[in-house]
Write an enzyme that holds these catalytic residues in place. Structure first.
Site, PDB file in Angstrom:
ATOM      1  N   ARG A 186       0.842  -1.202   0.000  1.00 49.08           N
ATOM      2  CA  ARG A 186       0.000   0.000   0.000  1.00 49.08           C
ATOM      3  C   ARG A 186       0.881   1.258   0.000  1.00 49.08           C
ATOM      4  NH1 ARG A 186      -3.718  -1.343   5.074  1.00 49.08           N
ATOM      5  NH2 ARG A 186      -1.747  -2.283   5.690  1.00 49.08           N
ATOM      6  N   LYS A 194       2.131   1.793   7.267  1.00 44.86           N
ATOM      7  CA  LYS A 194       2.474   0.963   8.424  1.00 44.86           C
ATOM      8  C   LYS A 194       3.298   1.753   9.433  1.00 44.86           C
ATOM      9  CE  LYS A 194       1.537  -2.845   8.763  1.00 44.86           C
ATOM     10  NZ  LYS A 194       0.239  -3.453   9.224  1.00 44.86           N
ATOM     11  N   TYR A 199      -0.488   4.438  10.637  1.00 46.98           N
ATOM     12  CA  TYR A 199      -0.821   3.478  11.701  1.00 46.98           C
ATOM     13  C   TYR A 199       0.421   3.309  12.562  1.00 46.98           C
ATOM     14  CZ  TYR A 199      -4.981   1.842   9.114  1.00 46.98           C
ATOM     15  OH  TYR A 199      -6.191   1.758   8.476  1.00 46.98           O
ATOM     16  N   HIS A 217       0.066   1.632  16.178  1.00 49.01           N
ATOM     17  CA  HIS A 217      -0.156   0.491  17.080  1.00 49.01           C
ATOM     18  C   HIS A 217       0.941   0.443  18.152  1.00 49.01           C
ATOM     19  CE1 HIS A 217      -3.439  -0.883  14.605  1.00 49.01           C
ATOM     20  NE2 HIS A 217      -2.666  -0.822  13.545  1.00 49.01           N
ATOM     21  N   GLU A 277      -5.113   4.799  13.875  1.00 47.57           N
ATOM     22  CA  GLU A 277      -6.026   3.884  14.575  1.00 47.57           C
ATOM     23  C   GLU A 277      -6.717   4.502  15.779  1.00 47.57           C
ATOM     24  OE1 GLU A 277      -2.751   3.493  14.389  1.00 47.57           O
ATOM     25  OE2 GLU A 277      -1.906   3.047  16.353  1.00 47.57           O
ATOM     26  N   LEU A 296     -15.422  -8.353  17.782  1.00 50.14           N
ATOM     27  CA  LEU A 296     -14.421  -7.468  18.395  1.00 50.14           C
ATOM     28  C   LEU A 296     -14.914  -7.016  19.752  1.00 50.14           C
ATOM     29  CD1 LEU A 296     -11.759  -5.787  18.139  1.00 50.14           C
ATOM     30  CD2 LEU A 296     -13.158  -3.935  17.257  1.00 50.14           C
ATOM     31  N   ASP A 337      -6.413 -11.065  14.034  1.00 48.69           N
ATOM     32  CA  ASP A 337      -5.447 -10.044  14.465  1.00 48.69           C
ATOM     33  C   ASP A 337      -5.619  -9.676  15.929  1.00 48.69           C
ATOM     34  OD1 ASP A 337      -7.880  -8.779  13.946  1.00 48.69           O
ATOM     35  OD2 ASP A 337      -6.937  -6.907  13.336  1.00 48.69           O
ATOM     36  N   VAL A 372      -5.426 -15.114   7.659  1.00 52.73           N
ATOM     37  CA  VAL A 372      -4.432 -14.101   7.294  1.00 52.73           C
ATOM     38  C   VAL A 372      -4.664 -12.847   8.144  1.00 52.73           C
ATOM     39  CG1 VAL A 372      -3.564 -12.634   5.425  1.00 52.73           C
ATOM     40  CG2 VAL A 372      -4.162 -15.022   4.964  1.00 52.73           C
TER      41      VAL A 372
HETATM   42  N1  LIG Z   1      -7.554  -9.964   9.494  1.00 52.90           N
HETATM   43  C1  LIG Z   1      -7.586  -8.755   8.991  1.00 52.90           C
HETATM   44  O1  LIG Z   1      -6.911  -8.437   8.019  1.00 52.90           O
HETATM   45  C2  LIG Z   1      -8.499  -7.732   9.591  1.00 52.90           C
HETATM   46  C3  LIG Z   1      -8.810  -6.538   8.908  1.00 52.90           C
HETATM   47  C4  LIG Z   1      -9.719  -5.644   9.483  1.00 52.90           C
HETATM   48  C5  LIG Z   1     -10.290  -5.940  10.731  1.00 52.90           C
HETATM   49  N2  LIG Z   1      -9.933  -7.099  11.369  1.00 52.90           N
HETATM   50  C6  LIG Z   1     -10.520  -7.503  12.669  1.00 52.90           C
HETATM   51  O2  LIG Z   1     -11.863  -7.929  12.499  1.00 52.90           O
HETATM   52  C7  LIG Z   1     -12.525  -7.854  13.757  1.00 52.90           C
HETATM   53  C8  LIG Z   1     -13.881  -7.197  13.604  1.00 52.90           C
HETATM   54  O3  LIG Z   1     -13.688  -5.823  13.267  1.00 52.90           O
HETATM   55  P1  LIG Z   1     -14.928  -4.810  13.046  1.00 52.90           P
HETATM   56  O4  LIG Z   1     -14.345  -3.567  12.456  1.00 52.90           O
HETATM   57  O5  LIG Z   1     -16.036  -5.494  12.348  1.00 52.90           O
HETATM   58  O6  LIG Z   1     -15.349  -4.552  14.554  1.00 52.90           O
HETATM   59  P2  LIG Z   1     -16.754  -3.914  15.045  1.00 52.90           P
HETATM   60  O7  LIG Z   1     -16.491  -3.339  16.385  1.00 52.90           O
HETATM   61  O8  LIG Z   1     -17.335  -3.066  13.973  1.00 52.90           O
HETATM   62  O9  LIG Z   1     -17.710  -5.195  15.191  1.00 52.90           O
HETATM   63  C9  LIG Z   1     -17.554  -6.187  16.172  1.00 52.90           C
HETATM   64  C10 LIG Z   1     -18.903  -6.789  16.467  1.00 52.90           C
HETATM   65  O10 LIG Z   1     -18.707  -7.946  17.294  1.00 52.90           O
HETATM   66  C11 LIG Z   1     -19.875  -8.027  18.104  1.00 52.90           C
HETATM   67  N3  LIG Z   1     -19.648  -8.980  19.200  1.00 52.90           N
HETATM   68  C12 LIG Z   1     -18.979  -8.815  20.372  1.00 52.90           C
HETATM   69  N4  LIG Z   1     -19.027  -9.949  21.104  1.00 52.90           N
HETATM   70  C13 LIG Z   1     -19.749 -10.850  20.379  1.00 52.90           C
HETATM   71  C14 LIG Z   1     -20.161 -12.188  20.590  1.00 52.90           C
HETATM   72  N5  LIG Z   1     -19.851 -12.848  21.718  1.00 52.90           N
HETATM   73  N6  LIG Z   1     -20.874 -12.806  19.611  1.00 52.90           N
HETATM   74  C15 LIG Z   1     -21.204 -12.160  18.476  1.00 52.90           C
HETATM   75  N7  LIG Z   1     -20.854 -10.883  18.223  1.00 52.90           N
HETATM   76  C16 LIG Z   1     -20.138 -10.237  19.158  1.00 52.90           C
HETATM   77  C17 LIG Z   1     -20.103  -6.583  18.542  1.00 52.90           C
HETATM   78  O11 LIG Z   1     -21.417  -6.399  19.050  1.00 52.90           O
HETATM   79  C18 LIG Z   1     -19.865  -5.844  17.212  1.00 52.90           C
HETATM   80  O12 LIG Z   1     -21.070  -5.671  16.481  1.00 52.90           O
HETATM   81  C19 LIG Z   1     -11.545  -7.090  14.678  1.00 52.90           C
HETATM   82  O13 LIG Z   1     -10.847  -8.017  15.463  1.00 52.90           O
HETATM   83  C20 LIG Z   1     -10.618  -6.412  13.703  1.00 52.90           C
HETATM   84  O14 LIG Z   1      -9.347  -6.135  14.286  1.00 52.90           O
HETATM   85  C21 LIG Z   1      -9.054  -7.979  10.825  1.00 52.90           C
END
Ligand SMILES: NC(=O)c1ccc[n+]([C@@H]2O[C@H](COP(=O)([O-])OP(=O)(O)OC[C@H]3O[C@@H](n4cnc5c(N)ncnc54)[C@H](O)[C@@H]3O)[C@@H](O)[C@H]2O)c1
Length: 370
Positions: free
Chosen positions: A15, A75, A94, A96, A118, A240, A270, A298
């Site tokens: 990126r 990054k 970012y 972190h 962030e 999350l 993550d 990933v």
């Molecule tokens: N792997 C990657 O490349 C990547 C990229 C972007 C985001 N992420 C990760 O994805 C995850 C989700 O991010 P987001 O932006 O959607 O977060 P968000 O805060 O928008 O959504 C999280 C949701 O989880 C729900 N939740 C909490 N506990 C729960 C449970 N026990 N059962 C069901 N739902 C529950 C919350 O109510 C909320 O609606 C985070 O961990 C974020 O870091 C990973």
């Protein structure tokens, strides 16, 4: 102001923090934009595209860091970049910090103004510079899940949308935030039958208004998760808990309930993942099998589609960068409390509570500066 855009040097990071459209806007405001040679190539933006937009192409990385008053990055700065950061220089990227004491110490020592994507936060609680990456990851989760359900990739050989006369796949999404909602839209659009679980009733009510008919919404508890796992062809983890490790909502023993060849894409990997058997993988080697279930984990999914991710990220970051260039960081942060929350370390002083707590450092209120 001189705005510098170095090429990202973290492994497999393609990126870039500014696209030619942004360079054009900044130069037409009277700023100088200095882009390191090749910085945009990984995202499909040539040096010529930047120079055509009025930017200067710097031959070497030193030129960018030594001349720029504000550095735009993607990054967190990695070790070879630390000595290049100058006192008073604004670095918008970012960071972190809580994940690295060494980075925090290096930034404190540098005396720069570190503004972290962030932690920029709107009064609604939304994190506008994280949202675009969750949108990308949520949509990509379905694309990857569909691919790994194919027999040749080790999956059960099910087409997400089915065909007339053949039932579509069952997609289970745990967590209905940004990732989960985007995944639900994609899976539903491909014709799958989707069940989305969340613990927030308000969120479920909202989603019932905006998601299509082929998405069922269900309260998230252990009973419902186990019930749904038996049917699911594709499970997407999207939970999350802000500031905490993700809870393990699917245990190893639960995999026995699932159909062989089913796929799990745990986007929350993550933050530790919401599936007990998950561990982070890479784009080079994205999957592994546990008890007959394919796991995709990933940790930087948006990195797989750098063109889209760069455009999505810069759509969100650019308006802030433009304000920093126009007004300077002090005035911009004074005017906008969301941006003030982005101030993490300023000229050696820690301004963000999470960073101070993580390493037991004195905390200074950003209000005192702006
Ligand atoms: N792997 C990657 O490349 C990547 C990229 C972007 C985001 N992420 C990760 O994805 C995850 C989700 O991010 P987001 O932006 O959607 O977060 P968000 O805060 O928008 O959504 C999280 C949701 O989880 C729900 N939740 C909490 N506990 C729960 C449970 N026990 N059962 C069901 N739902 C529950 C919350 O109510 C909320 O609606 C985070 O961990 C974020 O870091 C990973």
């Amino acid at each position: 102001m001189i705005v510098g855009v170095p090429k990202e040097i973290k492994t497999a990071e393609n990126r870039v923090a500014l696209v030619p459209a942004g360079a054009e806007s900044l130069t037409s405001d009277g700023h100088t934009v200095l882009v390191e040679r090749g910085a945009g190539v990984g995202s499909g933006f040539s040096d010529e595209a930047y120079s055509g937009a009025g930017a200067k192409i710097a031959g070497g990385v030193e030129e960018v860091w030594s001349q720029a008053e504000m550095i735009l990055k993607v990054k967190e700065p990695i070790e070879p970049e630390w000595p290049r950061i100058r006192k008073g220089q604004v670095v918008f990227t970012y960071f972190h910090f809580a994940a690295s004491e060494a980075l925090t110490k290096a930034i404190i020592k540098s005396g720069c103004v570190a503004i972290a994507y962030e932690t920029v936060q709107l009064p609604s609680g939304e994190l506008p510079l994280l949202t675009p990456m969750s949108e990308v990851a949520g949509r990509m989760a379905v694309q990857e899940g569909a691919k790994y359900l194919e027999k040749v990739h080790g999956g059960s050989g099910i087409l997400l949308g089915g065909v007339p006369g053949v039932l579509p796949a069952e997609v289970l999404i745990i967590g209905g935030g940004v990732v989960g909602t985007n995944a639900a839209k994609m899976a539903a659009g491909l014709g799958a039958h989707v069940t989305l679980l969340d613990i927030s009733l308000d969120r479920l009510r909202y989603l019932s208004d905006v998601l299509p008919e082929n998405v069922d919404l269900l309260y998230s508890n252990r009973h419902n998760i186990l019930d749904q796992l038996k049917k699911a062809d594709l499970v997407i983890g999207a939970v999350l808990l802000p500031g905490a490790k993700a809870p393990h909502l699917v245990k190893r023993v639960d995999l026995k309930l699932m159909k062989p060849g089913s796929v799990i894409v745990d986007v929350a990997v993550d933050q530790g993942g919401c599936i007990e058997t998950i561990h982070p993988t890479t784009h080079e080697n994205p999957t592994y099998v546990v008890d007959g279930i394919l796991h995709y984990a990933v940790a930087n999914m948006p990195g797989g589609v750098p063109r889209t991710s760069t455009l999505a990220l810069t759509n969100a970051t650019f308006p802030y960068a433009k304000r920093f260039a126009r007004d300077g960081w002090r005035k911009a942060c004074k005017a906008d409390p969301a941006l003030r929350l982005g101030l993490n370390v300023v000229e050696g002083q820690v301004m963000y509570p999470g960073v101070a707590e993580a390493f037991n450092l004195p905390l200074v209120d950003p209000q005192t500066l702006v």
